[in-house]
Design a protein around this motif. Structure first.
Motif, PDB file in Angstrom:
ATOM      1  N   ARG A 227       0.875  -1.172   0.000  1.00 59.50           N
ATOM      2  CA  ARG A 227       0.000   0.000   0.000  1.00 59.50           C
ATOM      3  C   ARG A 227       0.912   1.221   0.000  1.00 59.50           C
ATOM      4  N   ASN A 233      -0.507  12.782   2.289  1.00 58.06           N
ATOM      5  CA  ASN A 233      -1.879  12.352   2.581  1.00 58.06           C
ATOM      6  C   ASN A 233      -1.972  11.372   3.745  1.00 58.06           C
ATOM      7  N   HIS A 236      -4.399  11.609   6.626  1.00 61.14           N
ATOM      8  CA  HIS A 236      -5.801  11.835   6.286  1.00 61.14           C
ATOM      9  C   HIS A 236      -6.484  10.546   5.863  1.00 61.14           C
ATOM     10  N   GLY A 237      -6.183   9.490   6.587  1.00 61.74           N
ATOM     11  CA  GLY A 237      -6.847   8.214   6.340  1.00 61.74           C
ATOM     12  C   GLY A 237      -5.991   7.026   6.722  1.00 61.74           C
ATOM     13  N   GLU A 240      -4.923   5.453  10.277  1.00 64.82           N
ATOM     14  CA  GLU A 240      -5.815   4.682  11.156  1.00 64.82           C
ATOM     15  C   GLU A 240      -5.609   3.175  11.066  1.00 64.82           C
ATOM     16  N   VAL A 241      -4.981   2.676  10.003  1.00 59.60           N
ATOM     17  CA  VAL A 241      -4.770   1.223   9.908  1.00 59.60           C
ATOM     18  C   VAL A 241      -3.371   0.806  10.350  1.00 59.60           C
ATOM     19  N   GLU A 260       7.568  16.506   6.001  1.00 62.88           N
ATOM     20  CA  GLU A 260       6.402  15.613   5.969  1.00 62.88           C
ATOM     21  C   GLU A 260       6.799  14.202   6.414  1.00 62.88           C
TER      22      GLU A 260
ATOM     23  N   ILE B  43      -6.316  18.433   1.094  1.00 60.39           N
ATOM     24  CA  ILE B  43      -5.475  17.343   1.599  1.00 60.39           C
ATOM     25  C   ILE B  43      -6.376  16.156   1.892  1.00 60.39           C
ATOM     26  N   GLY B  44      -5.875  14.949   1.640  1.00 60.31           N
ATOM     27  CA  GLY B  44      -6.722  13.772   1.829  1.00 60.31           C
ATOM     28  C   GLY B  44      -7.933  13.850   0.917  1.00 60.31           C
ATOM     29  N   VAL B  47      -8.402  17.066  -1.492  1.00 63.33           N
ATOM     30  CA  VAL B  47      -7.576  17.198  -2.697  1.00 63.33           C
ATOM     31  C   VAL B  47      -7.991  16.137  -3.719  1.00 63.33           C
ATOM     32  N   LEU B  48      -8.529  15.028  -3.234  1.00 62.24           N
ATOM     33  CA  LEU B  48      -8.992  13.982  -4.151  1.00 62.24           C
ATOM     34  C   LEU B  48     -10.319  14.360  -4.802  1.00 62.24           C
ATOM     35  N   GLU B  69      -3.326  21.019  -5.899  1.00 58.74           N
ATOM     36  CA  GLU B  69      -2.164  20.926  -5.011  1.00 58.74           C
ATOM     37  C   GLU B  69      -2.547  20.304  -3.677  1.00 58.74           C
ATOM     38  N   ASN B  70      -1.709  19.403  -3.204  1.00 59.02           N
ATOM     39  CA  ASN B  70      -1.829  18.941  -1.824  1.00 59.02           C
ATOM     40  C   ASN B  70      -1.367  20.068  -0.897  1.00 59.02           C
ATOM     41  N   ALA B  72      -0.180  20.156   2.112  1.00 60.61           N
ATOM     42  CA  ALA B  72       1.101  19.962   2.808  1.00 60.61           C
ATOM     43  C   ALA B  72       2.263  20.270   1.868  1.00 60.61           C
ATOM     44  N   THR B  97      -8.634  22.260   9.375  1.00 63.63           N
ATOM     45  CA  THR B  97      -7.600  21.325   8.910  1.00 63.63           C
ATOM     46  C   THR B  97      -6.260  22.068   8.861  1.00 63.63           C
ATOM     47  N   GLU B  99      -3.148  21.714   7.734  1.00 59.74           N
ATOM     48  CA  GLU B  99      -2.357  22.004   6.537  1.00 59.74           C
ATOM     49  C   GLU B  99      -3.067  23.011   5.632  1.00 59.74           C
ATOM     50  N   VAL B 211      -9.235   6.150  -4.555  1.00 53.92           N
ATOM     51  CA  VAL B 211      -8.272   6.468  -3.496  1.00 53.92           C
ATOM     52  C   VAL B 211      -9.005   7.065  -2.300  1.00 53.92           C
ATOM     53  N   GLY B 214     -11.054   4.330  -0.563  1.00 51.78           N
ATOM     54  CA  GLY B 214     -10.151   3.391   0.106  1.00 51.78           C
ATOM     55  C   GLY B 214      -9.485   4.015   1.327  1.00 51.78           C
ATOM     56  N   MET B 215      -9.092   5.288   1.193  1.00 53.08           N
ATOM     57  CA  MET B 215      -8.303   5.935   2.241  1.00 53.08           C
ATOM     58  C   MET B 215      -9.176   6.582   3.327  1.00 53.08           C
ATOM     59  N   CYS B 216     -10.116   7.409   2.909  1.00 53.01           N
ATOM     60  CA  CYS B 216     -10.868   8.212   3.886  1.00 53.01           C
ATOM     61  C   CYS B 216     -12.032   7.457   4.505  1.00 53.01           C
ATOM     62  N   GLU B 219     -10.130   2.859   5.100  1.00 49.71           N
ATOM     63  CA  GLU B 219      -9.017   2.868   6.051  1.00 49.71           C
ATOM     64  C   GLU B 219      -9.365   3.683   7.298  1.00 49.71           C
ATOM     65  N   GLU B 220      -9.778   4.924   7.084  1.00 45.32           N
ATOM     66  CA  GLU B 220      -9.938   5.826   8.231  1.00 45.32           C
ATOM     67  C   GLU B 220     -11.152   5.490   9.086  1.00 45.32           C
TER      68      GLU B 220
END
Lengths: 331, 331
Positions: A227, A233, A236-237, A240-241, A260, B43-44, B47-48, B69-70, B72, B97, B99, B211, B214-216, B219-220
C-alpha cells in the motif's frame, strides 16, 4: 555481496553518462525548432519516473509548460493543451508497450514530435520516435538530462553545467550506496519478506517512487502486497490502519518535503513495532555538492531499493523475472 | 433500509442545490476581478475531490490554468505558477484542517484570494476565506458549480445552463440510487467485510474516488486494509498480485476512460473469484440527459458507496465515527 556485479553497475552508469550529450543535443534541437509545451507520457513505472522529474522541476521553480500523462488515459481522453507543436517524451525498456505505442501514434497524428529513450533497438517505439537514444538501465540519466536541459534552455536552471559535471562522480557513488545499504537491506528482507502487506511512505520527488517500487517491483516482480501512500496524505486516512504489527517502510529524501516524512516517522515509531527507514541523507555522494543532494534523492533511494530487491528475491525464493500474467496471457 | 433517513438525504441535496447561486456569484465576481490561474488546494479527501473535478474539466476540453495541489506540499514547496492574482479554492468540513489553514495563510501572504466551502461557521477556515459558502454534506455541489462555472465563464462549457437545470432532479435520483444499490451493497458487505485487503480499481474521473473511498472511508472510518489502483496503471504491476481469493472492487463510471475498466474487469473475472462491480451505468438518473451521465459518475458512485459504507459499518460492528489516532493524539 549477494548477486552483485560491481562492474556491471559501473558500466550501466557510465553508459548513462555517455548518453547525456546525445540527450542534450536532442533537447537543444527541439528547443531550436520551438514547442508549445512538453508532454511526458508513460504508463506504470515510466509515468511514475516522469512524475518524479515533474516534482523535481517544480521544486526548482520551473515554469515550463510540462504535463505528465498516463498513456492509457492520453489515448482515450487526450489533453486540451496538446497540439501539433507539443513535444512528447517517452521511455520504454521493451520498446513495444502497447499503450505507449498507441499514444505515440496519436501524438504523431496531431503533428507532434516524439523524443524517446528506448532500450531495445528495432522495436516499434524505437522506430516511431523522431529522436531516440538507446542504452540499458540508464533511464534515469535520460530523464534528468531531458528535464534539466529543458530548464536550462529556458533560463530556469543556472547550475546545469556544474550539476552535470558533478554527476560524473555518480557511478562510483552508486556502488558506494549499494555497499553501504547492503546490510540494512539484507536485514530488512530477512525480517519482512513474508509480511502480508507493506506500507510504503515517501514524499515530494520520492512520492511517485514509493508507488513505483510498491507496484512495479514488490507487486509485479516479488508478488508482495503493498500500500504505497504519500506522506502528504498519510494523516488523512491511512494512519488509522497502522498498528503494532504493521510493517511501514519509509523512504526519506532530502528535498523540500522532508518535514512531511519526519512527521510520519515520529508517528509510526509510536504505533508500529515494524518501522524501517531508508534515508538518502545517510549515504555519501563523494564529489557531489550538498545543494544537489535533494535533486538526486530518487537516484539514491533507487540504489538502496535495488539492494532491498536483491535480498527480497533471495529470501522469498522468488526469481524476479517470473510473471504469472504480465504478457503471459491476453488481457 | 438500514440506517437510512430519506428526508435527511433529500435535505442535504436540496441544500446543495440552494448553494449553487451563491457559488455562481462567488465565481462570477472572481472572474470579473480577473485571475492569473486557479489552485484547488486540499489534503486527503478534499484534494482527491478536487482531482475528480480536474479530470472532469480535462474531458470537457478545459484549457483553464487549473492546478491541483496537496496543501502539505504547497506549504513546503509552493508552486512556481502561483502569484498574487491566483485564485485558491478550498473545501473543509471541520474548518480547521491544519495544513489547509497554513496553505491559506501562505496564499494570502502572496496576495491571492481564497474561495471556500466550509461546513462549520466561525472556524479558522470559515473566517479566513475571502468568499465563503457553508452547508452540510454538499461539497460536491460546490465543486461541480465552481469548476463548471469557471469553464462556462471562459466559454468552455456551453451546456452549463441545461446541466444545472437538470441537476435539480438529482436529490430524488440519489435516493433512487441508494435504494437500487442497497441490496448489492448489503451483499457485498456481508461477504467481504472481513477481507484482509481490498483492491479498489477505478478510472478517469473516478480514479481519485477509488483512493478517497479506500483511504478516507475504508481505512480511516472502517479500519480496513485497501490498495486503491487506477485502471490506467493496473496492468503495469498490480495485476500480478491478483489471485483467486483476492477481493477486487471495481467502481465503473461512464466517462471516456470506461474501456480501461472493461479491460480490468475482463482480466480479474478470469483470475479472482471475489470480483464485485458497481457500475454507474446500472443506475437511473431520471430527468438527466444521457450526455451528462459521465460527468456525474462521481456522484452516482459516491451514492452507491454510501450504502456500502453503511452496511460495512454494520457488518464490521465498527461505528464510523471512531478514530484511534486522527485528532486523538499529537502528531
Amino acid at each position: 555481496m549477494l548477486n552483485y556485479d560491481e562492474n556491471k553497475v559501473l558500466t550501466e552508469h557510465r553508459n548513462g553518462l555517455a548518453l547525456i550529450p546525445q540527450v542534450e543535443e536532442m533537447v537543444d534541437q527541439a528547443c531550436r525548432e520551438g514547442y508549445s509545451n512538453i508532454f511526458y507520457i508513460g504508463i506504470g513505472g515510466t509515468v511514475l519516473s516522469a512524475g518524479q522529474m515533474n516534482h523535481m522541476a517544480k521544486q526548482l521553480g520551473s515554469r515550463l509548460p510540462l504535463y505528465v500523462e498516463n498513456a492509457a488515459d492520453f489515448c482515450l481522453v487526450g489533453n486540451p493543451f496538446f497540439d501539433g507543436r507539443s513535444l512528447v517524451v517517452i521511455e520504454s525498456a521493451s520498446g513495444d508497450t502497447k499503450e505507449v505505442v498507441e499514444a505515440v501514434k496519436k501524438a504523431h497524428e496531431a503533428g507532434a514530435r516524439v523524443l524517446g529513450y528506448v532500450e531495445t533497438p528495432g522495436t516499434p517505439l524505437y522506430e516511431a520516435c523522431d529522436h531516440v537514444v538507446s542504452a540499458r538501465g540508464c533511464s534515469y540519466y535520460f530523464w534528468y538530462t531531458v528535464t534539466l536541459r529543458f530548464l536550462k534552455n529556458a533560463g530556469m536552471f543556472a547550475d546545469y553545467d556544474r550539476f552535470f559535471r558533478e554527476l560524473g562522480n555518480l557511478p562510483e557513488a552508486v556502488v558506494g550506496i549499494h555497499k553501504a545499504a547492503d546490510q540494512a537491506a539484507a536485514d530488512y528482507a530477512k525480517t519482512y519478506c513474508d509480511e502480508p502487506i507493506t506500507y510504503l511512505v515517501a514524499s515530494g520527488n520520492l512520492e511517485d517512487w514509493a508507488v513505483l517500487y510498491g507496484m512495479c517491483i514488490m507487486e509485479e516482480m516479488l508478488w508482495m502486497r503493498t500500500r504505497p501512500i504519500s506522506a502528504a496524505n498519510f494523516f488523512h486516512g491511512t494512519l488509522e490502519v497502522i498498528e503494532r504489527d504493521v510493517p511501514v517502510l519509509l523512504l526519506k529524501g532530502e528535498d523540500q518535503t522532508r518535514p512531511e516524512m519526519d512527521r510520519v516517522e515520529d508517528f509510526v515509531r509510536k504505533i508500529s513495532a515494524k518501522v524501517t527507514v531508508f534515508d538518502a541523507r545517510d549515504y555519501e555522494l563523494p564529489g557531489i555538492s550538498r545543494e544537489f543532494r535533494g535533486l538526486l534523492s530518487p537516484l539514491v533511494i533507487r540504489s538502496v531499493c535495488q539492494r532491498i530487491s536483491t535480498h527480497l528475491e533471495d529470501r522469498r525464493k522468488h526469481p524476479m523475472d517470473i510473471r504469472r500474467y504480465y504478457r503471459r496471457l491476453d488481457y
